[in-house]
Design a protein around this motif. Structure first.
Motif, PDB file in Angstrom:
ATOM      1  N   ILE A   1      58.022 123.283 -74.951  1.00  0.00           N
ATOM      2  CA  ILE A   1      59.401 122.956 -75.319  1.00  0.00           C
ATOM      3  C   ILE A   1      60.345 123.232 -74.147  1.00  0.00           C
ATOM      4  O   ILE A   1      61.206 122.425 -73.822  1.00  0.00           O
ATOM      5  CB  ILE A   1      59.810 123.751 -76.575  1.00  0.00           C
ATOM      6  N   GLY A   2      60.160 124.385 -73.494  1.00  0.00           N
ATOM      7  CA  GLY A   2      61.061 124.770 -72.406  1.00  0.00           C
ATOM      8  C   GLY A   2      60.899 123.938 -71.150  1.00  0.00           C
ATOM      9  O   GLY A   2      61.875 123.660 -70.446  1.00  0.00           O
ATOM     10  N   ASN A   3      59.656 123.535 -70.880  1.00  0.00           N
ATOM     11  CA  ASN A   3      59.392 122.825 -69.623  1.00  0.00           C
ATOM     12  C   ASN A   3      59.347 121.307 -69.760  1.00  0.00           C
ATOM     13  O   ASN A   3      59.622 120.593 -68.794  1.00  0.00           O
ATOM     14  CB  ASN A   3      58.031 123.247 -69.045  1.00  0.00           C
TER      15      ASN A   3
ATOM     16  N   GLY B   1      62.494 120.101 -72.892  1.00  0.00           N
ATOM     17  CA  GLY B   1      62.695 120.542 -71.512  1.00  0.00           C
ATOM     18  C   GLY B   1      64.091 121.108 -71.267  1.00  0.00           C
ATOM     19  O   GLY B   1      64.685 121.720 -72.165  1.00  0.00           O
ATOM     20  N   LEU B   2      64.615 120.882 -70.052  1.00  0.00           N
ATOM     21  CA  LEU B   2      65.907 121.465 -69.664  1.00  0.00           C
ATOM     22  C   LEU B   2      66.993 121.050 -70.657  1.00  0.00           C
ATOM     23  O   LEU B   2      67.092 119.881 -71.015  1.00  0.00           O
ATOM     24  CB  LEU B   2      66.284 121.005 -68.247  1.00  0.00           C
ATOM     25  N   GLY B   3      67.797 122.021 -71.086  1.00  0.00           N
ATOM     26  CA  GLY B   3      68.847 121.749 -72.068  1.00  0.00           C
ATOM     27  C   GLY B   3      68.426 122.101 -73.484  1.00  0.00           C
ATOM     28  O   GLY B   3      69.239 122.034 -74.408  1.00  0.00           O
ATOM     29  N   SER B   4      67.158 122.478 -73.664  1.00  0.00           N
ATOM     30  CA  SER B   4      66.678 122.874 -74.992  1.00  0.00           C
ATOM     31  C   SER B   4      67.298 124.192 -75.433  1.00  0.00           C
ATOM     32  O   SER B   4      67.349 125.143 -74.656  1.00  0.00           O
ATOM     33  CB  SER B   4      65.151 123.092 -74.969  1.00  0.00           C
ATOM     34  N   ILE B   5      67.736 124.246 -76.657  1.00  0.00           N
ATOM     35  CA  ILE B   5      68.109 125.521 -77.282  1.00  0.00           C
ATOM     36  C   ILE B   5      67.279 125.636 -78.553  1.00  0.00           C
ATOM     37  O   ILE B   5      67.416 124.845 -79.484  1.00  0.00           O
ATOM     38  CB  ILE B   5      69.615 125.557 -77.588  1.00  0.00           C
TER      39      ILE B   5
ATOM     40  N   GLU C   1      71.036 119.998 -75.455  1.00  0.00           N
ATOM     41  CA  GLU C   1      72.393 119.841 -74.912  1.00  0.00           C
ATOM     42  C   GLU C   1      72.395 118.845 -73.756  1.00  0.00           C
ATOM     43  O   GLU C   1      71.427 118.703 -73.055  1.00  0.00           O
ATOM     44  CB  GLU C   1      72.911 121.193 -74.417  1.00  0.00           C
TER      45      GLU C   1
END
Lengths: 131, 131
Positions: A63-65, A69-73, A131
């Motif tokens: 999820i994070g990568n 990815g970027l912008g995930s909360i 986001e």
């Protein structure tokens, strides 16, 4: 929203006893089922197993990568630990978009970790704001 | 079953940026919100935050070490990440028995992580088989 239902991503990692020891150190979870081979031999698992949260950390990785990815909360995650993970098992964590809210950039993903025999070891669902 | 509804246990740990880096290394989740202060300053959080799964690992700690402790087999966990955790925040993970199955030694626990201001940061529920 740049994602669609069915979009999928995965990462694969072999979980070693050293990873289990590092997670025990970081989390403080020093239950003997993870660290004491003599104790663990006498349990239903007949040997040490990985912490469920360590295996599940690979879902955080995807999820994070990767997806979203970027912008995930990360808003939420459900986890069912359906089979044990032993040191040396090669785990693939896969996330697949199942739905996207029409009103907000919130994605729901099916999250499954499987071992090298393609047996599910962790099943669940993630909810992520993008986001 | 030696537990009763209402039984509770907790652990407290201050999560440092070094813990976040160790979790990033172990999980492989290297999202910039956790590791890149310049990037994180431009987000709603105005600084780096801990991985939700790192904070949640303290729930594994309480379950594995204290309640139910030895003999626990983690069957499931739900997690809602309701507020951010910043480096230096002191997190208390508390588990409280909410129900015990009459037919099997399976315990359901409410699991809540709070920060030093007693604000909830993670809420959820664990299901644990006790051998």
């Amino acid at each position: 929203m740049k994602f669609n239902p069915g979009d999928t991503a995965a990462v694969t990692k072999t979980i070693m006893q050293t990873d289990i020891e590092k997670f025990a150190e970081l989390s403080g979870d020093r239950n003997s089922i993870h660290l004491d081979e003599n104790y663990a031999k006498g349990t239903r698992f007949q040997g040490c197993i990985a912490h469920g949260m360590l295996t599940s950390s690979l879902i955080s990785n995807v999820i994070g990568n990767h997806l979203p990815g970027l912008g995930s909360i990360y808003l939420g995650q459900s986890l069912r630990f359906v089979a044990p993970v032993f040191p040396g098992d090669t785990i693939t964590a896969r996330v697949t978009v199942t739905s996207i809210r029409p009103d907000k950039p919130i994605v729901t993903l099916e999250t499954v970790c499987t071992n090298q025999r393609e047996e599910a070891v962790v099943k669940g669902e993630a909810v992520v704001l993008v986001e």
